[in-house]
Design a protein around this motif. Structure first.
Motif, PDB file in Angstrom:
ATOM      1  N   ASN A 312      28.801  17.455  49.200  1.00  0.00           N
ATOM      2  CA  ASN A 312      28.078  18.669  49.588  1.00  0.00           C
ATOM      3  C   ASN A 312      29.039  19.743  50.099  1.00  0.00           C
ATOM      4  O   ASN A 312      28.838  20.937  49.843  1.00  0.00           O
ATOM      5  CB  ASN A 312      27.027  18.352  50.653  1.00  0.00           C
ATOM      6  N   ALA A 313      30.067  19.321  50.831  1.00  0.00           N
ATOM      7  CA  ALA A 313      31.075  20.284  51.303  1.00  0.00           C
ATOM      8  C   ALA A 313      31.794  20.911  50.111  1.00  0.00           C
ATOM      9  O   ALA A 313      32.033  22.125  50.070  1.00  0.00           O
ATOM     10  CB  ALA A 313      32.066  19.596  52.232  1.00  0.00           C
ATOM     11  N   TRP A 314      32.153  20.083  49.145  1.00  0.00           N
ATOM     12  CA  TRP A 314      32.889  20.522  47.955  1.00  0.00           C
ATOM     13  C   TRP A 314      32.097  21.565  47.168  1.00  0.00           C
ATOM     14  O   TRP A 314      32.680  22.489  46.590  1.00  0.00           O
ATOM     15  CB  TRP A 314      33.199  19.313  47.089  1.00  0.00           C
ATOM     16  N   ASN A 315      30.782  21.421  47.160  1.00  0.00           N
ATOM     17  CA  ASN A 315      29.916  22.331  46.404  1.00  0.00           C
ATOM     18  C   ASN A 315      29.261  23.403  47.275  1.00  0.00           C
ATOM     19  O   ASN A 315      28.331  24.083  46.836  1.00  0.00           O
ATOM     20  CB  ASN A 315      28.829  21.518  45.688  1.00  0.00           C
ATOM     21  N   SER A 316      29.768  23.568  48.487  1.00  0.00           N
ATOM     22  CA  SER A 316      29.170  24.497  49.456  1.00  0.00           C
ATOM     23  C   SER A 316      29.542  25.953  49.178  1.00  0.00           C
ATOM     24  O   SER A 316      30.528  26.235  48.482  1.00  0.00           O
ATOM     25  CB  SER A 316      29.626  24.131  50.868  1.00  0.00           C
ATOM     26  N   PRO A 317      28.793  26.894  49.742  1.00  0.00           N
ATOM     27  CA  PRO A 317      29.157  28.319  49.624  1.00  0.00           C
ATOM     28  C   PRO A 317      30.549  28.611  50.187  1.00  0.00           C
ATOM     29  O   PRO A 317      31.258  29.475  49.658  1.00  0.00           O
ATOM     30  CB  PRO A 317      28.064  29.025  50.445  1.00  0.00           C
ATOM     31  N   GLN A 318      30.946  27.890  51.243  1.00  0.00           N
ATOM     32  CA  GLN A 318      32.270  28.113  51.830  1.00  0.00           C
ATOM     33  C   GLN A 318      33.378  27.818  50.821  1.00  0.00           C
ATOM     34  O   GLN A 318      34.319  28.610  50.655  1.00  0.00           O
ATOM     35  CB  GLN A 318      32.461  27.215  53.069  1.00  0.00           C
ATOM     36  N   PHE A 319      33.266  26.677  50.155  1.00  0.00           N
ATOM     37  CA  PHE A 319      34.303  26.296  49.194  1.00  0.00           C
ATOM     38  C   PHE A 319      34.257  27.181  47.945  1.00  0.00           C
ATOM     39  O   PHE A 319      35.300  27.528  47.383  1.00  0.00           O
ATOM     40  CB  PHE A 319      34.167  24.813  48.833  1.00  0.00           C
ATOM     41  N   ASN A 320      33.067  27.568  47.534  1.00  0.00           N
ATOM     42  CA  ASN A 320      32.960  28.473  46.384  1.00  0.00           C
ATOM     43  C   ASN A 320      33.561  29.840  46.700  1.00  0.00           C
ATOM     44  O   ASN A 320      34.176  30.476  45.833  1.00  0.00           O
ATOM     45  CB  ASN A 320      31.495  28.628  45.964  1.00  0.00           C
ATOM     46  N   ASP A 321      33.398  30.283  47.938  1.00  0.00           N
ATOM     47  CA  ASP A 321      33.984  31.555  48.350  1.00  0.00           C
ATOM     48  C   ASP A 321      35.514  31.486  48.287  1.00  0.00           C
ATOM     49  O   ASP A 321      36.173  32.440  47.854  1.00  0.00           O
ATOM     50  CB  ASP A 321      33.531  31.904  49.771  1.00  0.00           C
ATOM     51  N   PHE A 322      36.069  30.356  48.711  1.00  0.00           N
ATOM     52  CA  PHE A 322      37.523  30.166  48.658  1.00  0.00           C
ATOM     53  C   PHE A 322      38.005  30.205  47.204  1.00  0.00           C
ATOM     54  O   PHE A 322      39.023  30.832  46.891  1.00  0.00           O
ATOM     55  CB  PHE A 322      37.889  28.834  49.311  1.00  0.00           C
ATOM     56  N   ARG A 323      37.276  29.540  46.328  1.00  0.00           N
ATOM     57  CA  ARG A 323      37.649  29.518  44.903  1.00  0.00           C
ATOM     58  C   ARG A 323      37.588  30.913  44.274  1.00  0.00           C
ATOM     59  O   ARG A 323      38.346  31.221  43.350  1.00  0.00           O
ATOM     60  CB  ARG A 323      36.726  28.576  44.132  1.00  0.00           C
ATOM     61  N   ASN A 324      36.673  31.726  44.775  1.00  0.00           N
ATOM     62  CA  ASN A 324      36.514  33.065  44.199  1.00  0.00           C
ATOM     63  C   ASN A 324      37.779  33.905  44.348  1.00  0.00           C
ATOM     64  O   ASN A 324      38.025  34.804  43.544  1.00  0.00           O
ATOM     65  CB  ASN A 324      35.321  33.795  44.831  1.00  0.00           C
ATOM     66  N   HIS A 325      38.574  33.621  45.375  1.00  0.00           N
ATOM     67  CA  HIS A 325      39.852  34.330  45.523  1.00  0.00           C
ATOM     68  C   HIS A 325      40.710  34.100  44.288  1.00  0.00           C
ATOM     69  O   HIS A 325      41.291  35.046  43.741  1.00  0.00           O
ATOM     70  CB  HIS A 325      40.596  33.839  46.762  1.00  0.00           C
ATOM     71  N   PHE A 326      40.788  32.856  43.845  1.00  0.00           N
ATOM     72  CA  PHE A 326      41.613  32.523  42.686  1.00  0.00           C
ATOM     73  C   PHE A 326      41.055  33.137  41.405  1.00  0.00           C
ATOM     74  O   PHE A 326      41.797  33.542  40.516  1.00  0.00           O
ATOM     75  CB  PHE A 326      41.714  31.001  42.532  1.00  0.00           C
ATOM     76  N   LYS A 327      39.738  33.198  41.330  1.00  0.00           N
ATOM     77  CA  LYS A 327      39.110  33.720  40.114  1.00  0.00           C
ATOM     78  C   LYS A 327      39.246  35.234  39.994  1.00  0.00           C
ATOM     79  O   LYS A 327      39.259  35.782  38.885  1.00  0.00           O
ATOM     80  CB  LYS A 327      37.631  33.327  40.091  1.00  0.00           C
ATOM     81  N   GLN A 328      39.361  35.923  41.139  1.00  0.00           N
ATOM     82  CA  GLN A 328      39.313  37.383  41.123  1.00  0.00           C
ATOM     83  C   GLN A 328      40.654  38.058  41.376  1.00  0.00           C
ATOM     84  O   GLN A 328      40.796  39.261  41.121  1.00  0.00           O
ATOM     85  CB  GLN A 328      38.299  37.854  42.181  1.00  0.00           C
ATOM     86  N   SER A 329      41.635  37.340  41.870  1.00  0.00           N
ATOM     87  CA  SER A 329      42.894  37.973  42.269  1.00  0.00           C
ATOM     88  C   SER A 329      43.757  38.382  41.074  1.00  0.00           C
ATOM     89  O   SER A 329      43.711  37.756  40.012  1.00  0.00           O
ATOM     90  CB  SER A 329      43.696  37.018  43.152  1.00  0.00           C
ATOM     91  N   CYS A 330      44.521  39.439  41.268  1.00  0.00           N
ATOM     92  CA  CYS A 330      45.536  39.898  40.305  1.00  0.00           C
ATOM     93  C   CYS A 330      45.060  39.864  38.854  1.00  0.00           C
ATOM     94  O   CYS A 330      45.707  39.240  37.986  1.00  0.00           O
ATOM     95  CB  CYS A 330      46.802  39.061  40.464  1.00  0.00           C
ATOM     96  N   PRO A 331      43.950  40.523  38.529  1.00  0.00           N
ATOM     97  CA  PRO A 331      43.363  40.396  37.182  1.00  0.00           C
ATOM     98  C   PRO A 331      44.261  40.892  36.050  1.00  0.00           C
ATOM     99  O   PRO A 331      44.115  40.448  34.907  1.00  0.00           O
ATOM    100  CB  PRO A 331      42.086  41.243  37.277  1.00  0.00           C
ATOM    101  N   ASN A 332      45.195  41.786  36.342  1.00  0.00           N
ATOM    102  CA  ASN A 332      46.022  42.368  35.278  1.00  0.00           C
ATOM    103  C   ASN A 332      47.414  41.765  35.185  1.00  0.00           C
ATOM    104  O   ASN A 332      48.240  42.229  34.392  1.00  0.00           O
ATOM    105  CB  ASN A 332      46.138  43.886  35.499  1.00  0.00           C
TER     106      ASN A 332
END
Length: 356
Positions: A312-332
């Motif tokens: 549940n921790a792994w699939n939590s909003p907190q962990f998804n928010d952390f992952r979003n940094h990797f998905k959105q950073s330095c797009p170019n």
């Protein structure tokens, strides 16, 4: 069991881990029965768990860390919490069976000083999970070394520039335990690091020196963070590229931007960017699960698993928010798939002139 295999149907890959050699292999994303060669972004359950079994630190209380010039990110000289109970540790391991390959024992203090250290190691082995840990070596004795040889995949000794550090390293080497040195690379230590690498002056017989970037967390001072324009960085990585030493080099994932910018000989196959919330997680002594131990200071992404699950921790909003940094950073940036923008917790340590 020597080989542990795992199929991740959710993320469409498989992975294998050799408990004897420590060799890890992961496929690319499987599509139509074939390996695409595309590295999966994450796993459905952490393959590596960093478990903070220690809540307080004898070494930190002694003042020896600061004396050695190491600024503890866990504030071990001022914070005193109870150590993790064996019951809680077993609860964690029970959920990890068949899903987690390795457990790194850590926390605020030397894991080998935990009251039930031997029981913890035994339980890992019984559960087909390989334990590793890092220590200052301050409380080392032959019994601890024998436990390391019997149960651990590898042991790391932090570089504290002391007699007890060197003694612990030699005891492990003499007992043929795979021994690494963890070296904190900072503005104040890089000259020493250059000298030690240039002269191949680390203790003979070690497996590797793992360089860890200094982070401004806990007692870590911002003034000690290495800067991108520091000319010593290029010279240091030139020495690493040449590698005339008798041991291997390794780096923490926070160093990936620096490797991409300063190293000329590092193959991308050997670059593994930040695994926090993607492949690994950290659990505090009081059962808070975080994407990374460096979030222990502010616990911005913490999830309490005292009465809940790792899943549940792994699939939590907190962990998804952390992952979003990797998905959105330095797009170019053409290097983004190799570093994902660097550390979300301490952006000031990202050694890149194009971060954003």
């Amino acid at each position: 069991m020597a080989i542990i295999r795992k199929v991740d149907k959710q993320n469409k890959f498989f992975s294998m881990f050799n408990t004897r050699t420590g060799h890890y292999m992961r496929s690319g994303i499987i599509k139509n029965g074939k390996d695409t060669g595309v590295d999966p972004f994450m796993t459905s359950f952490p393959e590596l768990l960093d478990i903070g079994i220690m809540g307080h630190c004898i070494h930190g209380k002694s003042g020896l860390c600061l004396k050695a010039g190491v600024q503890c990110y866990q504030s071990g000289n001022t914070i005193h919490h109870p150590n993790m109970t064996l019951t809680n540790f077993k609860k964690i391991v029970e959920e990890c069976k068949g899903k987690t390959f390795q457990i790194a024992l850590g926390g605020r203090g030397d894991p080998d000083q935990h009251e039930q250290f031997e029981d913890i190691l035994k339980y890992c082995q019984q559960s087909n999970i390989v334990p590793n840990f890092t220590s200052s070596g301050l409380g080392f004795n032959q019994h601890i070394v024998d436990l390391c040889k019997k149960y651990c995949g590898a042991v790391a000794i932090s570089w504290y520039r002391s007699d007890y550090t060197l003694k612990a390293i030699q005891m492990l080497i003499n007992s043929k335990v795979k021994t690494n040195i963890h070296y904190v690379l900072s503005k104040s230590s890089i000259d020493e690091a250059i000298d030690l690498v240039y002269n191949d002056a680390f203790p003979k017989g070690i497996n590797a020196v793992i360089f860890l970037l200094h982070k401004p967390v806990g007692l870590g001072q911002s003034e000690n963070v290495l800067q991108y324009n520091d000319p010593r960085l290029q010279y240091f990585f030139n020495l690493v590229d040449i590698n005339k030493c008798s041991f291997k080099f390794g780096f923490d994932s926070c160093s990936i931007p620096a490797i991409l910018n300063f190293s000329k000989n590092t193959s991308k196959e050997y670059i593994d960017t930040c695994e926090g919330a993607r492949w690994s997680a950290y659990i505090t002594s009081d059962m808070k699960m975080l994407p990374c131990s460096f979030d222990n200071d502010k616990q911005k992404w913490a999830y309490d698993i005292s009465n809940d699950s790792i899943e549940n921790a792994w699939n939590s909003p907190q962990f998804n928010d952390f992952r979003n940094h990797f998905k959105q950073s330095c797009p170019n940036c053409f290097k983004r798939d190799l570093c994902f923008g660097g550390c979300p917790i301490c952006p000031e340590i990202v050694l890149c002139n194009e971060k954003g």
